[in-house]
Design an enzyme around this catalytic site. Structure first.
Site, short mmCIF file in Angstrom:
data_model
loop_
_atom_site.label_atom_id
_atom_site.label_comp_id
_atom_site.label_asym_id
_atom_site.label_seq_id
_atom_site.Cartn_x
_atom_site.Cartn_y
_atom_site.Cartn_z
N CYS A 80 -0.22 4.10 1.97
CA CYS A 80 0.14 3.83 4.03
C CYS A 80 1.47 4.02 4.40
O CYS A 80 1.97 4.06 5.18
CB CYS A 80 -0.99 2.57 3.97
SG CYS A 80 -2.32 1.95 4.28
N ASP A 81 2.77 3.56 3.61
CA ASP A 81 3.84 2.87 3.81
C ASP A 81 4.84 4.17 3.30
O ASP A 81 5.68 3.90 3.75
CB ASP A 81 3.82 1.88 3.57
CG ASP A 81 3.35 0.46 4.15
OD1 ASP A 81 3.18 1.01 5.27
OD2 ASP A 81 2.74 -0.69 4.25
N CYS A 138 0.69 -0.90 0.19
CA CYS A 138 0.12 0.01 0.02
C CYS A 138 0.54 1.59 -0.17
O CYS A 138 1.44 1.72 1.09
CB CYS A 138 -0.90 -0.19 0.96
SG CYS A 138 -2.04 1.49 0.70
#
Length: 516
Positions: free
Chosen positions: A344-345, A341
């Protein structure tokens, strides 16, 4: 910090609270986020006579939730803004038995049967859209089992701790100091992992058998449509799923659902659940189907925890999930350099070199997003040309810090024992192998059908999709498939909805004709 309109909503949300709650704050007097935390929690407390704040000096920054003077086991080490604000509200509501994500009695019994003590810590980013699902699930478990303790940690204000643990992906869940899970997840998956690590009190687990006319396996667009169409025929219907919404919940923006100009994955998932709730449908969420058997005309679905569901008709609508590379090193470094992702990361790789494996729309979109954060982005596509839309290809080619390689096969993820350090790749035309030194890898190679548990029962193709005819029938009487798990072309939300309706109508037709 909280505006007047939101406060009005909170007055209503907290109106039914029965117990008394205290947001017990411990914070260093010089902590840069001290005022933000105290202001936020005071604003929340001002919305109910049942909620109060108390502040004492101490190291770091955190607060715990007390119910009638007793610790609930829920702790926040951070300022729960952004996506985690809902986690704070649900922690209070769940402790009072009124949260919307409290599971049904069978799942509650599984949580209560977990052996303890269990000490959980989840590291999050406040910009992560997947983190709240994990935080809220574990907080809900904490309210159900007094032997569970759960702490949410904002990685941004606890950076030294994150660095020491070598965390490169969120949410990252540690169970008594051992890494339990990294990345998006749901209640069912987390409960399975906790049961595997801690074991259960078998005497507290009830084995139940439930009978229906139609069982829908999966709660995404296809499953929801199949359930609604079946219920409208007056049938006894159950939806057995890990979560309502399925893969849709991982979609940020949706602009091609006809008649709905714009929505989000989370909103559509909520709308699906609301629509399902308008009918007498048993919504059996947080279940993972482990086995499918045929007993005469009946089909028997066995779920983790011992439950069995029986019906003459089963509609398989389990969708698809992100593909993995399945190369050496990938599994070893998930959460330590291997990610799925970029939203997110991505922030973990600010100023670093990353690779995106996959040249379709999702891969090129990820590369464009990461180019604004990372020093360099290398795109690796297996085929001889990119598969992404032309507009995305033109955009990515205009970015100076993005390089694209086609005909590139990923052979191995390389690491030093604690994190990713590179990739071994092969040029498919020349057969030459090279090593690319980098800090992270984002895998974006599409979806794989979630059909593994059905393969011994119905026919699947080489790609793992369940083979269906034009009426969504499989090669087994009484078993149907719809949506991304099937061979239907074009994996789109609107197509999945139509296929779910079609499968339900086919099952009903077979029922009145006496076929099942």
């Amino acid at each position: 910090m909280i505006d007047a309109a939101l406060k009005e909503q909170l007055y209503g949300i907290f109106a039914g609270l029965e117990a008394n709650y205290v947001l017990d704050i411990t914070v260093d007097s010089h902590h840069e986020n001290r005022n933000d935390l105290i202001e936020l929690l005071n604003d929340v407390a001002s919305c109910s006579e049942k909620i109060a704040c108390q502040v004492k000096e101490g190291e770091g920054l955190q607060f715990s939730l007390l119910k009638n003077g007793e610790q609930t086991g829920i702790v926040f080490r951070g300022v729960p803004n952004g996506h985690e604000f809902t986690s704070l509200l649900l922690a209070i509501l769940n402790s009072d038995g009124k949260g919307k994500n409290i599971p049904d009695s069978n799942i509650r019994n599984r949580v209560k049967a977990l052996n303890g003590p269990v000490h959980l810590t989840t590291y999050v980013s406040l910009t992560c859209t997947n983190c709240p699902d994990v935080v809220q699930a574990l907080n809900a478990m904490t309210t159900l089992n007094p032997q569970i303790r759960h702490t949410m940690v904002d990685g941004a204000i606890n950076q030294e701790e994150v660095d020491a643990l070598k965390i490169q992906g969120v949410p990252a869940v540690f169970a008594d100091g051992k890494l339990l899970h990294v990345g998006r997840s749901d209640f069912a998956d987390l409960l399975d992992k906790l049961e595997a690590q801690y074991g259960v009190n078998q005497e507290a687990v009830e084995t139940t058998v439930k009978n229906y006319d139609v069982i829908i396996a999966g709660g995404g667009p296809a499953g929801a449509a199949a359930a609604i169409y079946s219920a409208r025929k007056g049938l006894r219907v159950a939806v057995v799923a890990e979560r309502i919404g399925g893969q849709v919940k991982e979609t940020v923006g949706i602009e091609n659902l006809i008649s709905v100009p714009s929505t989000t994955g989370n909103q559509l998932a909520a709308d699906l659940k609301t629509h399902l709730s308008d009918y007498p449908i048993d919504i059996l969420e947080h279940r993972r189907i482990e086995k499918v058997e045929i007993d005469g005309k009946n089909k028997v679905l066995s779920a983790t925890g011992g439950e069995k569901f029986v019906a003459p008709a089963v509609i398989m609508a389990t969708g698809a999930s992100w593909r993995r590379l399945n190369v050496p090193g990938e599994a070893d470094y998930i959460g330590r350099g291997v990610a799925f992702c970029p939203h997110c990361d991505g922030p973990f790789y600010k100023g670093k070199h990353v690779a995106v494996v996959g040249g379709g729309n999702s891969g090129i979109e990820a590369a464009i997003d990461l180019a604004g954060i990372c020093s360099k982005v290398t795109v690796l596509e297996f085929l001889d040309e990119l598969k992404a839309d032309k507009v995305l290809q033109e955009k990515v080619k205009s970015l100076p810090n993005v390089e694209v390689f086609v005909s590139s096969q990923t052979m191995e993820v390389l690491g030093n024992g604690s994190k990713v350090v590179g990739l071994r790749v092969k040029d498919r035309k020349t057969e030459k192998e090279d090593t690319i030194e980098l800090d992270g890898i984002f895998v974006q190679i599409g979806l794989a059908a979630n059909s593994s548990i059905f393969k011994e029962v119905v026919e699947t193709n080489r790609a793992g999709e369940i083979v269906i005819d034009t009426h969504c029938r499989t090669n087994v009487s009484g078993i149907y498939a719809a949506g991304d798990v099937s061979t239907v072309p074009y994996k789109q939300i609107i197509i999945s909805m139509g296929e779910g309706a079609k499968a339900a109508l086919s099952a009903f037709e077979d029922r009145i004709r006496g076929v099942i």
